[in-house]
Motif scaffolding. Structure first.
Motif, PDB file in Angstrom:
ATOM      1  N   ALA A 100       0.826  -1.248  -0.121  1.00 29.08           N
ATOM      2  CA  ALA A 100      -0.079   0.112   0.094  1.00 29.08           C
ATOM      3  C   ALA A 100       0.958   1.239   0.119  1.00 29.08           C
ATOM      4  O   ALA A 100       1.444   1.393   0.891  1.00 29.08           O
ATOM      5  CB  ALA A 100      -0.896  -0.032   1.259  1.00 29.08           C
ATOM      6  N   GLU A 101       0.693   1.841  -0.762  1.00 36.79           N
ATOM      7  CA  GLU A 101       1.727   3.206  -1.208  1.00 36.79           C
ATOM      8  C   GLU A 101       1.051   4.720  -0.618  1.00 36.79           C
ATOM      9  O   GLU A 101      -0.143   4.639  -0.549  1.00 36.79           O
ATOM     10  CB  GLU A 101       2.044   3.408  -2.723  1.00 36.79           C
ATOM     11  CG  GLU A 101       2.779   2.188  -3.216  1.00 36.79           C
ATOM     12  CD  GLU A 101       3.312   2.677  -4.672  1.00 36.79           C
ATOM     13  OE1 GLU A 101       3.665   3.588  -5.121  1.00 36.79           O
ATOM     14  OE2 GLU A 101       2.875   1.597  -5.684  1.00 36.79           O
ATOM     15  N   LEU A 102       2.139   5.222   0.125  1.00 38.95           N
ATOM     16  CA  LEU A 102       1.677   6.420   0.391  1.00 38.95           C
ATOM     17  C   LEU A 102       0.980   7.343  -0.636  1.00 38.95           C
ATOM     18  O   LEU A 102       1.522   7.840  -1.680  1.00 38.95           O
ATOM     19  CB  LEU A 102       2.848   7.229   0.898  1.00 38.95           C
ATOM     20  CG  LEU A 102       2.585   8.555   1.710  1.00 38.95           C
ATOM     21  CD1 LEU A 102       1.636   8.317   2.988  1.00 38.95           C
ATOM     22  CD2 LEU A 102       3.933   9.360   2.377  1.00 38.95           C
ATOM     23  N   VAL A 103      -0.158   7.886  -0.255  1.00 42.54           N
ATOM     24  CA  VAL A 103      -1.013   8.727  -1.213  1.00 42.54           C
ATOM     25  C   VAL A 103      -1.263  10.118  -0.697  1.00 42.54           C
ATOM     26  O   VAL A 103      -1.532  11.038  -1.481  1.00 42.54           O
ATOM     27  CB  VAL A 103      -2.236   8.003  -2.094  1.00 42.54           C
ATOM     28  CG1 VAL A 103      -1.868   6.858  -2.819  1.00 42.54           C
ATOM     29  CG2 VAL A 103      -3.156   7.808  -0.810  1.00 42.54           C
ATOM     30  N   GLU A 149      -4.352  -1.863  -4.276  1.00 38.67           N
ATOM     31  CA  GLU A 149      -5.562  -2.307  -5.155  1.00 38.67           C
ATOM     32  C   GLU A 149      -6.750  -2.653  -4.231  1.00 38.67           C
ATOM     33  O   GLU A 149      -7.868  -2.443  -4.717  1.00 38.67           O
ATOM     34  CB  GLU A 149      -5.121  -3.371  -6.037  1.00 38.67           C
ATOM     35  CG  GLU A 149      -5.980  -3.603  -7.079  1.00 38.67           C
ATOM     36  CD  GLU A 149      -5.574  -4.899  -8.117  1.00 38.67           C
ATOM     37  OE1 GLU A 149      -6.557  -5.870  -8.387  1.00 38.67           O
ATOM     38  OE2 GLU A 149      -4.422  -4.805  -8.574  1.00 38.67           O
ATOM     39  N   ARG A 150      -6.242  -3.121  -3.220  1.00 37.84           N
ATOM     40  CA  ARG A 150      -7.640  -3.956  -2.432  1.00 37.84           C
ATOM     41  C   ARG A 150      -7.822  -3.151  -0.975  1.00 37.84           C
ATOM     42  O   ARG A 150      -9.022  -3.179  -0.482  1.00 37.84           O
ATOM     43  CB  ARG A 150      -7.234  -5.267  -1.986  1.00 37.84           C
ATOM     44  CG  ARG A 150      -7.179  -6.327  -3.166  1.00 37.84           C
ATOM     45  CD  ARG A 150      -6.402  -7.488  -2.711  1.00 37.84           C
ATOM     46  NE  ARG A 150      -6.342  -8.408  -3.957  1.00 37.84           N
ATOM     47  CZ  ARG A 150      -5.561  -8.252  -4.844  1.00 37.84           C
ATOM     48  NH1 ARG A 150      -4.663  -7.639  -4.724  1.00 37.84           N
ATOM     49  NH2 ARG A 150      -5.454  -9.399  -5.876  1.00 37.84           N
ATOM     50  N   VAL A 151      -6.998  -2.362  -0.429  1.00 42.15           N
ATOM     51  CA  VAL A 151      -7.098  -1.823   0.959  1.00 42.15           C
ATOM     52  C   VAL A 151      -6.786  -0.176   0.805  1.00 42.15           C
ATOM     53  O   VAL A 151      -5.713   0.126   0.088  1.00 42.15           O
ATOM     54  CB  VAL A 151      -6.303  -2.537   1.640  1.00 42.15           C
ATOM     55  CG1 VAL A 151      -6.354  -1.916   3.222  1.00 42.15           C
ATOM     56  CG2 VAL A 151      -6.773  -3.902   1.961  1.00 42.15           C
ATOM     57  N   THR A 152      -7.316   0.483   1.589  1.00 41.26           N
ATOM     58  CA  THR A 152      -6.990   1.729   2.080  1.00 41.26           C
ATOM     59  C   THR A 152      -6.574   2.023   3.484  1.00 41.26           C
ATOM     60  O   THR A 152      -7.448   1.321   4.501  1.00 41.26           O
ATOM     61  CB  THR A 152      -8.031   2.864   1.710  1.00 41.26           C
ATOM     62  OG1 THR A 152      -8.145   2.679   0.320  1.00 41.26           O
ATOM     63  CG2 THR A 152      -7.620   4.078   2.129  1.00 41.26           C
ATOM     64  N   ILE A 192     -10.046   0.312   5.112  1.00 45.24           N
ATOM     65  CA  ILE A 192     -11.045   0.114   4.379  1.00 45.24           C
ATOM     66  C   ILE A 192     -10.820  -1.128   3.452  1.00 45.24           C
ATOM     67  O   ILE A 192      -9.683  -1.111   2.823  1.00 45.24           O
ATOM     68  CB  ILE A 192     -11.532   1.080   3.490  1.00 45.24           C
ATOM     69  CG1 ILE A 192     -12.149   2.245   4.223  1.00 45.24           C
ATOM     70  CG2 ILE A 192     -12.538   1.001   2.328  1.00 45.24           C
ATOM     71  CD1 ILE A 192     -12.213   3.525   3.636  1.00 45.24           C
ATOM     72  N   GLY A 193     -11.529  -2.256   3.319  1.00 48.69           N
ATOM     73  CA  GLY A 193     -11.268  -3.379   2.520  1.00 48.69           C
ATOM     74  C   GLY A 193     -10.323  -4.496   3.425  1.00 48.69           C
ATOM     75  O   GLY A 193      -9.927  -5.314   2.665  1.00 48.69           O
ATOM     76  N   ALA A 194     -10.160  -4.339   4.563  1.00 46.38           N
ATOM     77  CA  ALA A 194      -9.454  -5.534   5.170  1.00 46.38           C
ATOM     78  C   ALA A 194     -10.318  -5.561   6.555  1.00 46.38           C
ATOM     79  O   ALA A 194     -11.161  -5.043   6.938  1.00 46.38           O
ATOM     80  CB  ALA A 194      -8.167  -5.087   5.716  1.00 46.38           C
ATOM     81  N   ALA A 246      -6.411  -8.084   3.669  1.00 45.25           N
ATOM     82  CA  ALA A 246      -7.562  -7.835   2.634  1.00 45.25           C
ATOM     83  C   ALA A 246      -8.673  -8.897   2.685  1.00 45.25           C
ATOM     84  O   ALA A 246      -8.448 -10.016   3.080  1.00 45.25           O
ATOM     85  CB  ALA A 246      -7.276  -7.573   1.283  1.00 45.25           C
ATOM     86  N   VAL A 247     -10.043  -8.464   2.479  1.00 42.60           N
ATOM     87  CA  VAL A 247     -10.848  -9.394   2.786  1.00 42.60           C
ATOM     88  C   VAL A 247     -11.066 -10.458   1.827  1.00 42.60           C
ATOM     89  O   VAL A 247     -11.664 -11.614   2.077  1.00 42.60           O
ATOM     90  CB  VAL A 247     -12.479  -8.624   2.475  1.00 42.60           C
ATOM     91  CG1 VAL A 247     -12.792  -7.580   3.701  1.00 42.60           C
ATOM     92  CG2 VAL A 247     -12.580  -7.789   1.237  1.00 42.60           C
ATOM     93  N   ASP A 248     -10.194 -10.480   0.696  1.00 37.27           N
ATOM     94  CA  ASP A 248     -10.072 -11.721  -0.011  1.00 37.27           C
ATOM     95  C   ASP A 248      -8.935 -12.683   0.385  1.00 37.27           C
ATOM     96  O   ASP A 248      -8.596 -13.567  -0.261  1.00 37.27           O
ATOM     97  CB  ASP A 248      -9.897 -11.298  -1.540  1.00 37.27           C
ATOM     98  CG  ASP A 248      -8.496 -10.389  -1.930  1.00 37.27           C
ATOM     99  OD1 ASP A 248      -7.814 -10.199  -1.009  1.00 37.27           O
ATOM    100  OD2 ASP A 248      -8.342 -10.125  -2.984  1.00 37.27           O
TER     101      ASP A 248
END
Length: 136
Positions: free
Chosen positions: A42-45, A64-67, A82-84, A122-124
Motif C-alpha cells: 500500500a503506497e503513500l498517497v 489495489e484492495r485496501v486503504t 477499508i477493505g480489510a 484484505a477481505v479476499d
C-alpha cells in the motif's frame, strides 16, 4: 574434545573478543521483517505532517484492495482501514503488535519512535503492508 565442544569454545571466544555490533543485530531483525515479500504494497498517497508543533501526522496509503488512513501522535498509532478485516499488525524494526480491527478502526499505544508500517489482510485474504514511515 569433539567438534561440538570445539564449536562451543569458539563461539564463547568470539562473543567475548569480537561481539556482533548492535547495529548488525538491529538490521538483521529488520531484514527478517521482510520475510513476507508476497504482501501487496500500500503506497503513500497523502501526507499531512505539521512542520512545527506537536500535532498529529496524518497519512493515507492505498493498494489495489485496501486503504489505510493513519494518525500518528506521539506513541499512539490510530488507523481506519477499508477493505480489510481481522487484525492490524503495527511493525517496527524491533517489534510487532497485533490489534483487532473493530468497525474499520484500530489503535495501538506505546509504539516506539522511528520507522513503522502496518500489515493487514484484505477481505479476499491477500496480505497488504504499508510503506515504512516515521512515527516520531
Amino acid at each position: 574434545m569433539n567438534d561440538d565442544d570445539f564449536l562451543t569454545e569458539l563461539r564463547a571466544a568470539a562473543d567475548e573478543f569480537d561481539p556482533v555490533p548492535a547495529g548488525v543485530l538491529r538490521d538483521a531483525s529488520a531484514a527478517l521483517a521482510l520475510r513476507a515479500l508476497d504482501a501487496e504494497l500500500a503506497e503513500l498517497v497523502e501526507s499531512e505532517a505539521l512542520v512545527r508543533g506537536d500535532g498529529p501526522v496524518l497519512l493515507a496509503f492505498e493498494s489495489e484492495r485496501v486503504t489505510v488512513n493513519l494518525e500518528i501522535s506521539g506513541d499512539v498509532v490510530r488507523g481506519l482501514v477499508i477493505g480489510a478485516a481481522g487484525e492490524a499488525v503495527v511493525e517496527t524494526p524491533r517489534s510487532r503488535r497485533a490489534v483487532p480491527i473493530s468497525d474499520g478502526w484500530f489503535t495501538v499505544t506505546e509504539v516506539p519512535s522511528g520507522m513503522v508500517r502496518i500489515r493487514v489482510t484484505a477481505v479476499d485474504g491477500t496480505p497488504v503492508v504499508t510503506q515504512w514511515t516515521r512515527a516520531d
